[in-house]
Structures are given as structure tokens and as C-alpha cells.
Design an enzyme around this catalytic site. Structure first.
Site, mmCIF file in Angstrom:
data_model
loop_
_atom_site.group_PDB
_atom_site.id
_atom_site.type_symbol
_atom_site.label_atom_id
_atom_site.label_comp_id
_atom_site.label_asym_id
_atom_site.label_seq_id
_atom_site.Cartn_x
_atom_site.Cartn_y
_atom_site.Cartn_z
ATOM 1 N N LYS A 22 27.471 -11.142 1.742
ATOM 2 C CA LYS A 22 27.271 -10.479 3.038
ATOM 3 C C LYS A 22 25.778 -10.436 3.404
ATOM 4 O O LYS A 22 25.401 -10.747 4.529
ATOM 5 C CB LYS A 22 27.820 -9.046 2.963
ATOM 6 N N ASN A 23 24.938 -10.060 2.439
ATOM 7 C CA ASN A 23 23.516 -9.879 2.748
ATOM 8 C C ASN A 23 22.781 -11.200 2.965
ATOM 9 O O ASN A 23 21.659 -11.205 3.474
ATOM 10 C CB ASN A 23 22.819 -9.070 1.651
ATOM 11 N N ARG A 92 22.973 -1.274 10.689
ATOM 12 C CA ARG A 92 21.522 -1.285 10.743
ATOM 13 C C ARG A 92 20.947 -2.704 10.730
ATOM 14 O O ARG A 92 19.909 -2.972 11.335
ATOM 15 C CB ARG A 92 21.066 -0.525 9.495
ATOM 16 N N PRO A 122 13.072 3.195 7.454
ATOM 17 C CA PRO A 122 12.323 2.839 8.663
ATOM 18 C C PRO A 122 12.272 1.330 8.883
ATOM 19 O O PRO A 122 12.615 0.550 7.986
ATOM 20 C CB PRO A 122 10.916 3.370 8.366
ATOM 21 N N VAL A 123 11.843 0.912 10.097
ATOM 22 C CA VAL A 123 11.653 -0.519 10.377
ATOM 23 C C VAL A 123 10.195 -0.800 10.750
ATOM 24 O O VAL A 123 9.889 -1.812 11.357
ATOM 25 C CB VAL A 123 12.617 -1.032 11.491
ATOM 26 N N ASP A 124 9.304 0.129 10.360
ATOM 27 C CA ASP A 124 7.893 -0.013 10.743
ATOM 28 C C ASP A 124 7.279 -1.332 10.265
ATOM 29 O O ASP A 124 6.459 -1.929 10.960
ATOM 30 C CB ASP A 124 7.085 1.190 10.206
ATOM 31 N N LEU A 125 7.690 -1.799 9.085
ATOM 32 C CA LEU A 125 7.079 -3.032 8.557
ATOM 33 C C LEU A 125 7.512 -4.252 9.355
ATOM 34 O O LEU A 125 6.732 -5.184 9.560
ATOM 35 C CB LEU A 125 7.415 -3.200 7.068
ATOM 36 N N ASP A 307 21.372 -2.008 -5.191
ATOM 37 C CA ASP A 307 22.777 -2.089 -4.755
ATOM 38 C C ASP A 307 23.765 -2.079 -5.923
ATOM 39 O O ASP A 307 24.978 -2.076 -5.693
ATOM 40 C CB ASP A 307 22.996 -3.359 -3.918
ATOM 41 N N LEU A 329 13.841 2.558 -4.889
ATOM 42 C CA LEU A 329 13.737 1.947 -3.557
ATOM 43 C C LEU A 329 14.115 2.890 -2.423
ATOM 44 O O LEU A 329 13.468 2.912 -1.387
ATOM 45 C CB LEU A 329 14.585 0.678 -3.472
HETATM 46 C C1 UD1 Z 1 18.370 -4.970 2.104
HETATM 47 C C2 UD1 Z 1 19.860 -5.042 1.803
HETATM 48 C C3 UD1 Z 1 20.301 -3.789 1.066
HETATM 49 C C4 UD1 Z 1 19.428 -3.561 -0.176
HETATM 50 C C5 UD1 Z 1 17.944 -3.592 0.174
HETATM 51 C C6 UD1 Z 1 17.044 -3.532 -1.042
HETATM 52 C C7 UD1 Z 1 20.709 -6.361 3.628
HETATM 53 C C8 UD1 Z 1 21.505 -6.417 4.873
HETATM 54 N N1 UD1 Z 1 20.581 -5.166 3.039
HETATM 55 O O1 UD1 Z 1 18.171 -3.859 2.960
HETATM 56 O O2 UD1 Z 1 21.673 -3.944 0.695
HETATM 57 O O3 UD1 Z 1 19.736 -2.307 -0.751
HETATM 58 O O4 UD1 Z 1 17.634 -4.806 0.892
HETATM 59 O O5 UD1 Z 1 17.325 -4.576 -1.912
HETATM 60 O O6 UD1 Z 1 20.221 -7.375 3.150
HETATM 61 N N2 UD1 Z 1 10.981 -0.117 4.247
HETATM 62 C C9 UD1 Z 1 9.996 0.499 4.993
HETATM 63 N N3 UD1 Z 1 9.704 0.001 6.249
HETATM 64 C C10 UD1 Z 1 10.373 -1.095 6.754
HETATM 65 C C11 UD1 Z 1 11.370 -1.715 5.974
HETATM 66 C C12 UD1 Z 1 11.648 -1.206 4.717
HETATM 67 O O7 UD1 Z 1 9.372 1.470 4.556
HETATM 68 O O8 UD1 Z 1 10.059 -1.503 7.881
HETATM 69 C C13 UD1 Z 1 11.291 0.409 2.898
HETATM 70 C C14 UD1 Z 1 12.722 0.938 2.802
HETATM 71 O O9 UD1 Z 1 12.843 2.257 3.247
HETATM 72 C C15 UD1 Z 1 12.978 0.802 1.310
HETATM 73 C C16 UD1 Z 1 12.192 -0.476 0.940
HETATM 74 O O10 UD1 Z 1 11.240 -0.662 1.980
HETATM 75 O O11 UD1 Z 1 12.418 1.877 0.620
HETATM 76 C C17 UD1 Z 1 13.047 -1.722 0.814
HETATM 77 O O12 UD1 Z 1 13.843 -1.876 1.965
HETATM 78 P P1 UD1 Z 1 14.297 -3.305 2.501
HETATM 79 O O13 UD1 Z 1 14.074 -4.322 1.431
HETATM 80 O O14 UD1 Z 1 13.694 -3.546 3.819
HETATM 81 O O15 UD1 Z 1 15.868 -3.087 2.677
HETATM 82 P P2 UD1 Z 1 16.815 -3.696 3.779
HETATM 83 O O16 UD1 Z 1 16.333 -5.042 4.186
HETATM 84 O O17 UD1 Z 1 17.071 -2.680 4.815
#
Ligand code: UD1
Length: 421
Positions: A22-23, A92, A122-125, A307, A329
Site C-alpha cells: 500500500k505505501n 492523510r 505535520p507536513v511542514d517538511l 509500522d 518516530l
Molecule cells: C510513512 C508511512 C507510514 C510510516 C511512516 C514512517 C505512507 C503512506 N505512510 O508515513 O506508514 O509509519 O512513513 O515510516 O507511506 N514529520 C514532520 N514534518 C513533516 C513530515 C514528517 O515533522 O513534514 C515527522 C513525522 O511527524 C514523524 C517523522 O517525521 O515523526 C516521520 O514521518 P514520515 O516519514 O513523513 O511519515 P509519513 O510519510 O507520513
């Protein structure tokens, strides 16, 4: 709403075939927005999250057609640029359309994903990376509004944290940008690797695939010529069935996998005293005389995946000793703990560390509530060893990510059925 009823204390036996990831499929579907041609993607998992993203592609003006486990996607007539709240609120990962739409059309609006069950996320990054490439981004009425009227420009992006979705969004944006984008501290997950390879095969030079530095040579808005491909196997679904074998102390073959993607999971099962036999496309878990405790720290690939944390917590309730799980994480990713306690588990939480006492731990079936996708699978695993019946409510969480869970479990001997509330 539907629930699953599982009668515990059954041995499993046979072979489980793993579906596409899925991912991996989610960013790959989003990447078709960069294409000029129709693409056939096979080994597509039949799960709710995939259907949600396909619905979004259709709402944006693209089209798709399903045939068995293949989906043909055509985004050549895609002409809308807004991912609306009704879809984004249910998934999301809809944020993954932001990079490709912005780079193709010069603007994009995506509803803010908002809070989710496993913390703030968040999605700030994602946004910082797009801004570095020249996008102007404002938040307006709950929407991320991004614009780059003259197209995105290649840039150097240094991620403060390793982010899977952030890396994927940036790679897709960079593919059509003007010039070279360098991503430092990129995610190395197999799902990111497949996305890069598919985009590379579509004509974009990408260097450093599978490393933490990606260099993407953008096409300056020239759409890509995608080749058909198969989605890689789901390493988390595979890991979940490996834990199903382990918790029920059964011999089980998990087929259609890439064993290298499962190394961290195999290593922890071996530490817990299970023999794992590997061949090219399968792993077989053997029963053990004694399940040993384990210490787990979740981290980025190739480390132990967050996960899989909930599933190993279920397994640790059966270990002969005390295990620990350190979740690094996501905050608030221990919601399965209170439900495991209801089944009789002995677990203590201290911040982001869970301590699981497995000594003489006997679980007893009862009603439990699924809270997120992977938390739900921990409840299914626990139900396989619990005395009596366990009813797992709110299983729509499971349907988001596990294809034909009851079918696959029944085939290997589990007593499981789905009912309406
Ligand atoms: C993806 C997976 C999810 C998995 C995660 C970590 C998909 C659809 N989902 O989620 O199943 O648990 O990777 O392996 O592929 N973060 C920020 N700012 C951002 C983006 C992320 O602070 O803009 C932080 C998150 O809160 C978290 C960490 O970075 O603490 C990792 O998140 P990220 O790798 O981005 O997870 P997803 O891509 O959402």
C-alpha cells in the site's frame, strides 16, 4: 459498521501470499500525474486507501480502469488542482498529490490533513522543500495553497528529519522542475526506492537511489513517458503474518516477498528464538520451544519499522520475560496498549517506552476497539492466542491497509468471521 470475531488458540499452517505494498502504491499512483501516457500498474493491493486515492485522481479529472490486480491510470486529461477536504480527511497520504500537481500545473490546493490518530504528523517538511524550489505557499481557509507560476526550480534541500512522504513529494516535484534538485537526508525506504526507479525509467535522471542523497535532474515541465510496472510486496503485511505465525507458535510460509526488505523484522524474530528460513521470494517461520523477550527501537529503514511496533508488542506478551519497545518516530502511537490491557496483557508505559511483561501472560478474549491501522493488527494477533472469542470493532482501520485479511487468515487455519454491528 463491521467487526471481526476471532476464536483464539488455533494453530496456523500453510502459505500466505503477500499483496502489493500500500505505501509503495500510494506515491506511485500520485506519480502518474507526471505522465503523458496511460500506465498499467500491477500487483496493486485491493485496500480502501488505494481506492480513496484513485477516487481523488478521478475527481481531479484523471481516469482509471481495474482489471484483476492491475489498474490502468490515465491522467492526460487531468485538469483540476484541488484535493478537497472530503477525501483528504479520510486519508492523510492525499498530500502526495501536492508535489506532482504543483510541478505540472504551477499551482495546487490541498486541504490540510489535520490531526490523526497517531499524533500530530505535520507536513511542514513537505512545504519547506517546495518553498526551497520556489513555490509560494499560504494556508487559507484550511487549505494549503501552493503556487509557482513559472514552474519549480531545482534546489538543495536538507531535511531536518527523515521523512518518507516528504522525500516522495519532493522527488515528484523535482522530476518536472527546471534544473537539478539535491535532497540531503532523504528517506531510503523500499517504497521511496521504487518511486525513484519508476520515475527514472520514465526518463528522469535520478542519482543516489537507495541512499540518503538523491540528485534529481528535472525535465522543466516536460511530461514523462512511464513504463508499466508491478508494485513491490508489502513488507508490513508480510511482517504482520510473520508475527501471526510467531504468536501462535506455528510453522507458516510467507510467500511473494522480498526477504531483504524484511531484515530488521527477521532479526528481531530470531532474537525471540524463532528460526526463519529464507529463500528468494519467501520466508518460513518455525515454531520454538521458548519465546524470548526482545528490545526494540523504531527507526527509519533499514532499522526496525514503526509500522511493525504494535504487532511485536502483541507477540512480546507471549515471551518468557520482559521486553521493551521504544517508539522514536511518532508520539501517541501506543493506543493499542489500553486495548491489549483489556485482553489481560501486562504492559507499562513510560513516555515513548513500553515495557511488556510476558511471564505467564495469558490473554482472554473480549471486545476491543481498533484505533489505527497497525494498532488493529496487534489486536488481531492477540486474538489468535487469547482464550475464547475476541470481537474487534471499528475494523475499517484494518480495511485501509490489509487486503482480504479474513480470507488470508481463514486459509491458514484461523477461526475468523466478519459481522455487522
Ligand atoms: C510513512 C508511512 C507510514 C510510516 C511512516 C514512517 C505512507 C503512506 N505512510 O508515513 O506508514 O509509519 O512513513 O515510516 O507511506 N514529520 C514532520 N514534518 C513533516 C513530515 C514528517 O515533522 O513534514 C515527522 C513525522 O511527524 C514523524 C517523522 O517525521 O515523526 C516521520 O514521518 P514520515 O516519514 O513523513 O511519515 P509519513 O510519510 O507520513
Amino acid at each position: 459498521m463491521e467487526y471481526l470475531k476471532i476464536t483464539g488458540e488455533t494453530k496456523l499452517d500453510g502459505v500466505v501470499e503477500i499483496s502489493g505494498a500500500k505505501n509503495a502504491a500510494l506515491p506511485l499512483i500520485a506519480s502518474t500525474i507526471l505522465a503523458k501516457n496511460e500506465i498499467s500498474i500491477c500487483n496493486m493491493p485491493d485496500v480502501v486507501d488505494i481506492n480513496t486515492l484513485l477516487k481523488l485522481i478521478a475527481k481531479l479529472g484523471g481516469s482509471y480502469e481495474k482489471c484483476d490486480d492491475c489498474i490502468k491510470i490515465n491522467t492526460s486529461k487531468l485538469d483540476k488542482t484541488t484535493a478537497t477536504y472530503d477525501i483528504v480527511k479520510t486519508m492523510r497520504a492525499s498530500i502526495l498529490v501536492l508535489g506532482p500537481i504543483l510541478s505540472r500545473f504551477g499551482h495546487c490546493e490541498v486541504s490540510l490533513p489535520g490531526g490523526c490518530a497517531i499524533g500530530q504528523r505535520p507536513v511542514d517538511l513537505h512545504l519547506k522543500a517546495l518553498e526551497a524550489m520556489g513555490a509560494e505557499i499560504i494556508i487559507n481557509h484550511g487549505y494549503i495553497e501552493a503556487s509557482a507560476p513559472n514552474g519549480l526550480k531545482g534546489a538543495k534541500i536538507v531535511f531536518d528529519k527523515v521523512t518518507v512522504g516528504g522525500t516522495e513529494n519532493t522527488v515528484m516535484a523535482a522530476a518536472l522542475a527546471d534544473g537539478i534538485t539535491t535532497i540531503i537526508n532523504a528517506a531510503k525506504e523500499p517504497e521511496v526506492v521504487q518511486l525513484c526507479e519508476v520515475i527514472k525509467n520514465a526518463g528522469v535522471l535520478i542519482e543516489g537511489i537507495g541512499t540518503s542523497t538523491l540528485i534529481i535532474h528535472g525535465t522543466n515541465r516536460k511530461l514523462l513517458d512511464f513504463k508499466d510496472f508491478h508494485v513491490i510486496p508489502d513488507r508490513i503485511e508480510a511482517g504482520t503474518y510473520m508475527c501471526a505465525a510467531a504468536i501462535s507458535n506455528s510453522k507458516l510460509k510467507i510467500d511473494k516477498v522480498i526477504p531483504q526488505h524484511l531484515e530488521a523484522i527477521i532479526a528481531k524474530l530470531e532474537e525471540m528464538n524463532f528460526e526463519v528460513i529464507q529463500d528468494k521470494t519467501s520466508v518460513t517461520i518455525m515454531p520454538t520451544d521458548e519465546i524470548k523477550p526482545v528490545n526494540i527501537v523504531t527507526t527509519e529503514y533499514p532499522g526496525f519499522p514503526t509500522d511493525m511496533q504494535a504487532q511485536f508488542m502483541a507477540l512480546a506478551t507471549q515471551a518468557n520475560g520482559t521486553s521493551t519497545i521504544d517508539e522514536r518516530l511518532f508520539e501517541n502511537r501506543f493506543m493499542h496498549v489500553s486495548e491489549l490491557l483489556r485482553l489481560g496483557a501486562d504492559i507499562h508505559l513510560n513516555g515513548n517506552i513500553a515495557t511488556i511483561n510476558g511471564t505467564q501472560n495469558e490473554l482472554n478474549g473480549t471486545d476491543v476497539m481498533a484505533t489505527d491501522l497497525r494498532a488493529s493488527s496487534a489486536l488481531v494477533l492477540s486474538a489468535l492466542v487469547a482464550h475464547g472469542d475476541t470481537s474487534i470493532h471499528r475494523i475499517y482501520h484494518l480495511d485501509r491497509g490489509y487486503e482480504d485479511l479474513e480470507g488470508k487468515l481463514s486459509k491458514i487455519g484461523a477461526k475468523v468471521a466478519r459481522y455487522k454491528e
